[in-house]
Write an enzyme that holds these catalytic residues in place. Structure first.
Site, short mmCIF file in Angstrom:
data_model
loop_
_atom_site.label_atom_id
_atom_site.label_comp_id
_atom_site.label_asym_id
_atom_site.label_seq_id
_atom_site.Cartn_x
_atom_site.Cartn_y
_atom_site.Cartn_z
N THR A 160 95.34 46.12 37.98
CA THR A 160 94.12 46.83 38.35
C THR A 160 93.82 47.73 37.15
O THR A 160 94.75 48.22 36.49
CB THR A 160 94.27 47.69 39.63
OG1 THR A 160 95.25 48.70 39.39
CG2 THR A 160 94.70 46.83 40.83
N HIS A 161 92.55 47.90 36.84
CA HIS A 161 92.15 48.66 35.63
C HIS A 161 92.75 48.04 34.37
O HIS A 161 92.95 48.73 33.38
CB HIS A 161 92.55 50.13 35.73
CG HIS A 161 92.16 50.76 37.03
ND1 HIS A 161 90.95 51.39 37.24
CD2 HIS A 161 92.82 50.82 38.23
CE1 HIS A 161 90.89 51.83 38.49
NE2 HIS A 161 92.01 51.49 39.12
N SER A 282 88.96 27.90 13.24
CA SER A 282 88.08 28.78 12.48
C SER A 282 87.73 28.12 11.17
O SER A 282 88.53 27.39 10.59
CB SER A 282 88.78 30.11 12.23
OG SER A 282 88.18 30.79 11.14
N LYS A 288 93.77 29.95 13.11
CA LYS A 288 93.15 30.23 14.41
C LYS A 288 93.15 29.07 15.38
O LYS A 288 92.94 27.92 15.01
CB LYS A 288 91.70 30.72 14.22
CG LYS A 288 91.57 32.09 13.60
CD LYS A 288 92.26 33.21 14.36
CE LYS A 288 91.56 33.59 15.64
NZ LYS A 288 90.30 34.29 15.43
N ASN A 290 91.23 29.10 18.95
CA ASN A 290 90.40 29.99 19.75
C ASN A 290 90.06 29.41 21.13
O ASN A 290 89.84 28.20 21.24
CB ASN A 290 89.09 30.30 19.02
CG ASN A 290 89.33 31.10 17.74
OD1 ASN A 290 90.26 31.89 17.66
ND2 ASN A 290 88.50 30.85 16.74
N GLU A 295 85.26 31.13 26.45
CA GLU A 295 84.26 32.11 26.03
C GLU A 295 82.84 31.61 26.31
O GLU A 295 81.98 32.36 26.77
CB GLU A 295 84.41 32.41 24.54
CG GLU A 295 85.70 33.15 24.21
CD GLU A 295 86.01 33.12 22.72
OE1 GLU A 295 85.09 33.22 21.90
OE2 GLU A 295 87.20 32.98 22.38
N TYR A 322 49.39 28.92 46.75
CA TYR A 322 49.86 28.35 45.49
C TYR A 322 49.21 29.03 44.29
O TYR A 322 48.01 29.33 44.29
CB TYR A 322 49.58 26.84 45.42
CG TYR A 322 50.10 26.23 44.12
CD1 TYR A 322 51.41 25.80 44.02
CD2 TYR A 322 49.29 26.15 42.99
CE1 TYR A 322 51.92 25.30 42.83
CE2 TYR A 322 49.79 25.65 41.78
CZ TYR A 322 51.11 25.22 41.72
OH TYR A 322 51.60 24.73 40.54
N LYS A 330 60.79 25.25 38.14
CA LYS A 330 61.72 24.13 37.96
C LYS A 330 62.61 24.30 36.73
O LYS A 330 63.81 24.04 36.80
CB LYS A 330 60.94 22.82 37.87
CG LYS A 330 60.41 22.39 39.24
CD LYS A 330 59.44 21.23 39.16
CE LYS A 330 58.05 21.64 38.70
NZ LYS A 330 57.41 22.69 39.54
N1 ARG Z 1 53.00 20.91 38.15
C1 ARG Z 1 52.70 21.67 39.31
C2 ARG Z 1 53.89 22.52 39.71
O1 ARG Z 1 54.94 22.21 39.32
C3 ARG Z 1 52.34 20.76 40.45
C4 ARG Z 1 51.42 21.40 41.43
C5 ARG Z 1 50.10 21.59 40.79
N2 ARG Z 1 49.16 22.08 41.70
C6 ARG Z 1 47.99 22.60 41.30
N3 ARG Z 1 47.21 23.01 42.21
N4 ARG Z 1 47.72 22.72 40.04
O2 ARG Z 1 53.76 23.50 40.38
#
Ligand code: ARG
Length: 461
Positions: A160-161, A282, A288, A290, A295, A322, A330
């Site tokens: 600990t610590h 290295s 070395k 490593n 890391e 939206y 994404k």
């Molecule tokens: N490429 C858009 C996204 O990933 C798809 C939906 C687009 N919708 C719109 N009303 N422009 O969100």
């Protein structure tokens, strides 16, 4: 670069079109091409449903289904290449359908928007990916349990610590890691159950005036049920927040494990010897070796946390429903999933090939007064209130330090008795490091038989 511009779904409304750079700026195909098979699967279910509901005639629905299957097969075989000049994967697929089927292709989007389409695609994609992430976590957990099994008796200091605290075993330490990983698996499983609802039919934000059968598409696509509210269906990215958080948590766990590994592989600790194949050298210092893999896994926790913050930042203040901002979801989420998946594989490889220096670990349990708590608990068993027992043991440590001794059992019984008359000869058996580890036999403790029980439980969970 293709010279014929792919069709744009919204060209009817606007007289002008963004120039190439601006078009590419707002396009998302470079990321959402990963959703291609999910997009096709969703379109097949949607077209079949439109056919059953009489929105499309049966012939058109069948033609769409057959062509969508063709497209999927051609993309898999490499015969059809996704054109990155398209705006997004949805436009690309619809464009191909239209090029090949004419009006049948133009009819597939009835009752649908890219808003519910993308919400669906991401969910289908995640339903495929999350179980793989959980498999990866499970594999790491089992590798660690294999190592733990061999080291239920290998004593080492627990810290600990970052100061030596009490004697534990390596098996115990590794079980602690696996407990964290098992919770990580649960978190992904929980999230998966929560977003297991089909948004298809939500349209742009308010549903459709066409007689869509949302129950049918939901069942055909393997969801538990359709989502309740169309606006929520397309505005919701809770699942992305949740999964990015889950990724950040598992990555943070890996990062902490790797911090231990990096410390343990230093000359100062020398508890672990990483395989040469899982180390790097290295460019200047010939000697070395490593722990770069440890890391880098630790470093990538910054990326996972960053992606999580990115998603929260995108969503905070976003008006319903939206907005194009959502397109940024994404890249961050996929990067977190990729990072975690890769780091799990690397971590497993590094650990499976590592060797533990049990002699060094045992040697490190001597001389740091790890037995001080055991001395106090000895007195507690004889009826001394804990605070007094703590003080007696603390004074013994001070006696040792003053006398240049590095452990309490170096003191004679007469010297021990000066701090408490209740010390007897049998205290010496209690004060050895291995006695300290094996005395903690209670639930959750470090004793070898208890650690074996923990391993068994962790194997099953
Ligand atoms: N490429 C858009 C996204 O990933 C798809 C939906 C687009 N919708 C719109 N009303 N422009 O969100």
């Amino acid at each position: 670069m293709s010279h014929t511009k792919p069709p744009v779904l919204w060209a009817g409304r606007l007289a002008g079109r963004p120039d190439a750079e601006a078009f590419a700026f707002q396009a998302s195909i470079n990321v959402d091409k990963q959703l291609v098979f999910d997009d096709i699967e969703g379109s097949r279910a949607h077209a079949a449903m439109l056919g059953k509901q009489g929105v499309l005639d049966a012939e058109t629905a069948d033609a769409l289904n057959a062509e969508l299957l063709n497209i999927a097969a051609e993309i898999k075989s490499g015969k059809l290449v996704i054109d990155e000049a398209a705006e997004d994967i949805h436009s690309f697929i619809e464009g191909i359908l239209t090029a090949r089927l004419g009006d049948a292709g133009r009819s597939v989007h009835a009752g649908r928007s890219r808003n519910d389409q993308v919400a669906l695609d991401i969910r289908l994609y995640l339903k495929r990916r999350i179980p793989k992430i959980n498999d990866g976590i499970n594999t790491v957990a089992n590798t660690l349990l294999d190592i733990a099994e061999q080291h239920t008796e290998s004593i080492m200091p627990g810290y600990t610590h970052l100061q030596r605290a009490q004697c534990v075993t390596l098996g115990f330490h590794l079980c602690a890691w696996v407990c964290a990983l098992r919770r990580d698996q649960q978190r992904f499983t929980d999230a998966l159950a929560r977003f297991d609802e089909c948004p298809l039919g939500a349209g742009a934000l308010a549903g459709s005036s066409l007689p869509l059968d949302r129950e049918a598409t939901s069942a055909a696509l393997g969801f538990s049920r359709p989502t309740l509210n169309a606006m929520d269906s397309i505005a919701d990215r809770d699942f992305a927040l949740e999964l990015a958080s889950d990724c950040a948590i598992v990555q943070t766990h890996l990062s902490r494990f790797c911090e231990d590994i990096a410390l343990w592989s230093s000359e100062e600790f020398k508890f672990i010897d990483l395989a040469e194949a899982w180390s790097t050298g290295s460019s200047i210092m010939p000697q070395k070796k490593n722990p770069d893999f440890a890391e880098l896994i630790r470093g990538k926790s910054g990326r996972a946390t960053g992606n999580m913050v990115t998603l929260f930042t995108i969503l905070k203040g976003l008006p319903y429903a939206y907005n194009k901002d959502l397109q940024e979801d994404k890249e961050a989420l996929f990067d977190s999933l990729d990072t975690v998946e890769m780091c799990l594989r690397m971590f497993r490889g590094m650990m499976a090939s590592a060797r533990f220096n049990t002699e060094r670990m045992a040697a490190a349990t001597a001389g740091g007064f790890l037995e001080a708590t055991d001395a106090a608990e000895y007195l507690v068993r004889k009826g001394v209130p804990f605070r007094k027992a703590h003080e007696a043991a603390a004074l013994l440590v001070r006696d040792c330090v003053e006398a240049g001794q590095n452990s309490i059992p170096r003191r004679s019984l007469a010297e021990l008795k000066k701090r408490s008359p209740l010390f007897e000869e049998d205290v010496y058996a209690v004060l050895s490091p291995s006695a300290g580890a094996s005395a903690r036999r209670l639930l959750g403790g470090t004793a070898p038989e208890e650690v074996r029980r923990q391993i068994e439980r962790l194997r099953k969970s």
